[in-house]
Design a protein around this motif. Sequence first.
Motif, short mmCIF file in Angstrom:
data_model
loop_
_atom_site.label_atom_id
_atom_site.label_comp_id
_atom_site.label_asym_id
_atom_site.label_seq_id
_atom_site.Cartn_x
_atom_site.Cartn_y
_atom_site.Cartn_z
N ARG A 217 0.71 -1.15 0.03
CA ARG A 217 0.00 0.03 0.01
C ARG A 217 1.02 1.09 -0.13
NH1 ARG A 217 -3.16 -3.33 3.52
NH2 ARG A 217 -2.21 -2.30 5.26
N LEU A 218 1.90 1.32 0.84
CA LEU A 218 3.04 2.26 0.66
C LEU A 218 3.53 2.68 -0.72
CD1 LEU A 218 4.83 1.83 3.75
CD2 LEU A 218 3.35 3.66 3.59
N PHE A 219 3.75 1.80 -1.59
CA PHE A 219 4.67 1.76 -2.77
C PHE A 219 3.30 1.60 -4.07
CE2 PHE A 219 7.96 1.02 -0.21
CZ PHE A 219 9.15 1.84 -0.68
N ARG A 220 2.13 1.70 -3.63
CA ARG A 220 1.24 1.84 -4.81
C ARG A 220 1.37 2.89 -5.60
NH1 ARG A 220 -5.17 1.90 -3.16
NH2 ARG A 220 -4.26 3.88 -2.26
N ASP A 221 1.38 4.25 -5.32
CA ASP A 221 1.51 5.26 -6.09
C ASP A 221 2.83 5.34 -6.80
OD1 ASP A 221 -1.14 6.09 -5.27
OD2 ASP A 221 -0.10 7.48 -3.70
N GLU A 222 3.95 4.70 -6.28
CA GLU A 222 5.07 4.78 -6.95
C GLU A 222 5.21 3.70 -7.84
OE1 GLU A 222 9.29 5.71 -7.18
OE2 GLU A 222 7.45 6.64 -6.25
N ALA A 223 4.49 2.41 -7.55
CA ALA A 223 4.37 1.43 -8.82
C ALA A 223 3.44 2.27 -10.12
CB ALA A 223 3.50 0.39 -8.46
N LYS A 224 2.75 3.03 -9.71
CA LYS A 224 1.84 3.57 -10.82
C LYS A 224 2.64 4.69 -11.83
CE LYS A 224 -2.23 5.10 -9.48
NZ LYS A 224 -3.29 5.83 -9.07
N CYS B 284 10.00 -8.15 0.27
CA CYS B 284 9.74 -7.01 -0.75
C CYS B 284 9.29 -7.49 -2.21
CB CYS B 284 11.17 -6.12 -1.23
SG CYS B 284 11.92 -5.48 0.46
N GLN B 285 9.79 -8.59 -2.44
CA GLN B 285 9.01 -9.06 -3.75
C GLN B 285 7.67 -9.40 -3.77
OE1 GLN B 285 11.34 -12.63 -4.41
NE2 GLN B 285 12.93 -11.72 -5.60
N LYS B 286 7.24 -9.73 -2.46
CA LYS B 286 5.57 -9.92 -2.35
C LYS B 286 5.06 -8.61 -2.18
CE LYS B 286 6.07 -14.29 0.21
NZ LYS B 286 5.82 -14.91 1.45
N ALA B 287 5.58 -7.75 -1.55
CA ALA B 287 5.03 -6.30 -1.66
C ALA B 287 5.02 -5.54 -2.93
CB ALA B 287 5.85 -5.45 -0.87
N ARG B 288 6.05 -5.80 -3.67
CA ARG B 288 6.01 -5.31 -5.17
C ARG B 288 4.98 -5.69 -5.93
NH1 ARG B 288 7.40 -6.89 -10.10
NH2 ARG B 288 8.36 -5.58 -11.78
N ARG B 289 4.58 -7.18 -5.84
CA ARG B 289 3.55 -7.77 -6.52
C ARG B 289 2.24 -7.45 -6.04
NH1 ARG B 289 4.14 -12.81 -5.00
NH2 ARG B 289 6.04 -12.99 -6.19
N ILE B 290 1.81 -7.19 -4.83
CA ILE B 290 0.69 -6.44 -4.40
C ILE B 290 0.56 -5.01 -4.81
CG2 ILE B 290 -0.29 -5.44 -1.97
CD1 ILE B 290 1.14 -8.07 -0.53
N ALA B 291 1.73 -4.33 -4.84
CA ALA B 291 1.46 -3.02 -5.36
C ALA B 291 1.04 -2.89 -6.73
CB ALA B 291 2.91 -2.16 -5.28
N PHE B 292 1.73 -3.82 -7.63
CA PHE B 292 1.21 -3.85 -8.89
C PHE B 292 -0.16 -4.25 -9.27
CE2 PHE B 292 5.73 -3.03 -10.13
CZ PHE B 292 5.55 -2.31 -10.86
N ASN B 293 -0.65 -5.29 -8.16
CA ASN B 293 -2.14 -5.79 -8.38
C ASN B 293 -2.92 -4.83 -8.16
OD1 ASN B 293 -1.07 -8.22 -9.02
ND2 ASN B 293 -1.11 -9.01 -7.05
N LEU B 294 -2.62 -3.91 -7.14
CA LEU B 294 -3.44 -2.55 -6.85
C LEU B 294 -3.62 -1.68 -8.05
CD1 LEU B 294 -2.33 -2.06 -3.13
CD2 LEU B 294 -4.32 -3.11 -3.57
N VAL B 295 -2.38 -1.49 -8.52
CA VAL B 295 -2.48 -0.61 -9.89
C VAL B 295 -3.25 -1.00 -10.95
CG1 VAL B 295 -0.90 0.39 -11.55
CG2 VAL B 295 0.05 0.48 -9.21
N MET B 296 -2.94 -2.52 -11.09
CA MET B 296 -3.97 -3.20 -12.20
C MET B 296 -5.25 -3.07 -11.98
SD MET B 296 -1.78 -4.26 -14.34
CE MET B 296 -3.01 -5.57 -15.28
N GLU B 297 -5.75 -3.22 -10.62
CA GLU B 297 -7.25 -2.80 -10.19
C GLU B 297 -7.81 -1.64 -10.52
OE1 GLU B 297 -10.79 -4.27 -9.09
OE2 GLU B 297 -9.13 -5.58 -9.49
N THR B 298 -6.76 -0.52 -10.31
CA THR B 298 -7.25 0.70 -10.63
C THR B 298 -7.50 0.90 -12.15
OG1 THR B 298 -5.86 1.69 -8.83
CG2 THR B 298 -6.43 3.07 -10.37
N GLN B 299 -6.53 0.10 -12.93
CA GLN B 299 -6.75 0.12 -14.47
C GLN B 299 -8.01 -0.30 -15.11
OE1 GLN B 299 -4.94 1.74 -16.65
NE2 GLN B 299 -2.91 1.56 -16.39
N ARG B 300 -8.39 -1.47 -14.16
CA ARG B 300 -9.70 -2.04 -14.54
C ARG B 300 -10.59 -1.22 -14.48
NH1 ARG B 300 -6.66 -6.43 -12.24
NH2 ARG B 300 -5.80 -7.92 -13.94
N GLN B 301 -10.65 -0.53 -13.16
CA GLN B 301 -11.77 0.18 -12.94
C GLN B 301 -11.86 1.39 -13.90
OE1 GLN B 301 -10.77 1.17 -8.89
NE2 GLN B 301 -11.35 -0.64 -7.86
#
Length: 395
Positions: free
Chosen positions: A27-34, A61-78
């Motif tokens: 969640r901390l790196f969601r905007d950074e991943a975007k 860190c690897q799991k967190a990166r995957r979670i951050a990009f999943n959150l971004v992908m969810e935003t894209q789908r929306q």
Amino acid sequence: MVRTYVDGHNHANSGRARMLKQDVIGRLFRDEAKRRPTLRWTDIKDEIYMRYIISVSKWICQKARRIAFNLVMETQRQQFAKLWDYEYELQRSNEGTTTEIVTIPQANGKQQFDKFYICFEPLRRTWKSCCRPIIGLDGAFLKWEMKGEILAAVGRDADNQIYPIAWTIVRVEDTDSWTWCVEKLKKDLLLELGDGLTIMSDKQKGLVNAVGALLPKAEHRHCARHIFANWRKTHGDYVHEGFFWAIAYSGTEGDYMYNIVALRKYDPLACEDLLKTDPKTWCRSFFSYHSSCEDVCNNLYESFNRTIKDARKLPVLNMLEEVRRIAMKRNSKLAAKTQKCKGRFHPKVLLILEANRRSSKFSSFLKSGEHKYEVLEGSGSYCVNLLRRECACNQ
């Protein structure tokens, strides 16, 4: 209430925090991943240590990166689901705007996004009435985890600056996408068969086929920079580069033949390889005059692509709005500059006319023989420019 506080410690800092799990880091790196689709787990690890002086393991860190990009992908789908609302709002607030969304039916009954075309009425009307009859077409990758490209049509205004006309979001850049895009552009701009029109692009196969089928009478130029990039893979030394650009910028057919003969004398094989691509599509001496543009490279789109570089990192709706704002602010800025212009011609045009006048005067000076200088054949533009400066100082 704190009744007793003991400030003495007998252990060192561990640099770890049990509460900093992968979900929190994601969640901390969601905007950074975007903003940064190329974000790596090492970047996350280093950033956490710099911010909080806390060390996190590689696996977290690897799991967190995957979670951050999943959150971004969810935003894209929306946002993709809201494209129809965005299209309705564009048509409601901009009368005459042309938009169209194309989807592909899926086996489960859902619709998959395929293409989205946008052309605003003021841009279309101004290009037809004020701009030069030349259009640059090209595509650029969108910097998302979801694949996609933006195809844009960019023109030249009367001051020889870029003028965005229309843009399209597509899943892939292929013959079908370009055919659909060129067909929409042809209908909006009333291009018919392309009489009196010039198209500038690279040699992307789908684009070449689309222009040839829908605009058969248009002059189709190919970007010389792309042709040189392919040619230099085999003939790539400095001397070959000089020959190529001398040929590309030849002003007359006589200059073209002179430069071709010079290249053939230096390297016959390189000359034959170069002539496999039709010179009429990338050499200035064969260009028609109706476009009032002598470009041999597709700088029209490259400049536009650079202005939307950061926008291509955003989700689809944010990206489309940013592109619209960039075009709107650019046109407003140029309109304000035009109001300040006094006289019949723009200052940039006057500078070009003055440079041509001086060049003509210098040529007449050399032909007259009233000088003590000798210009050697093949001396190059550097020596000629030095001679120009010295002659100007003496005069």
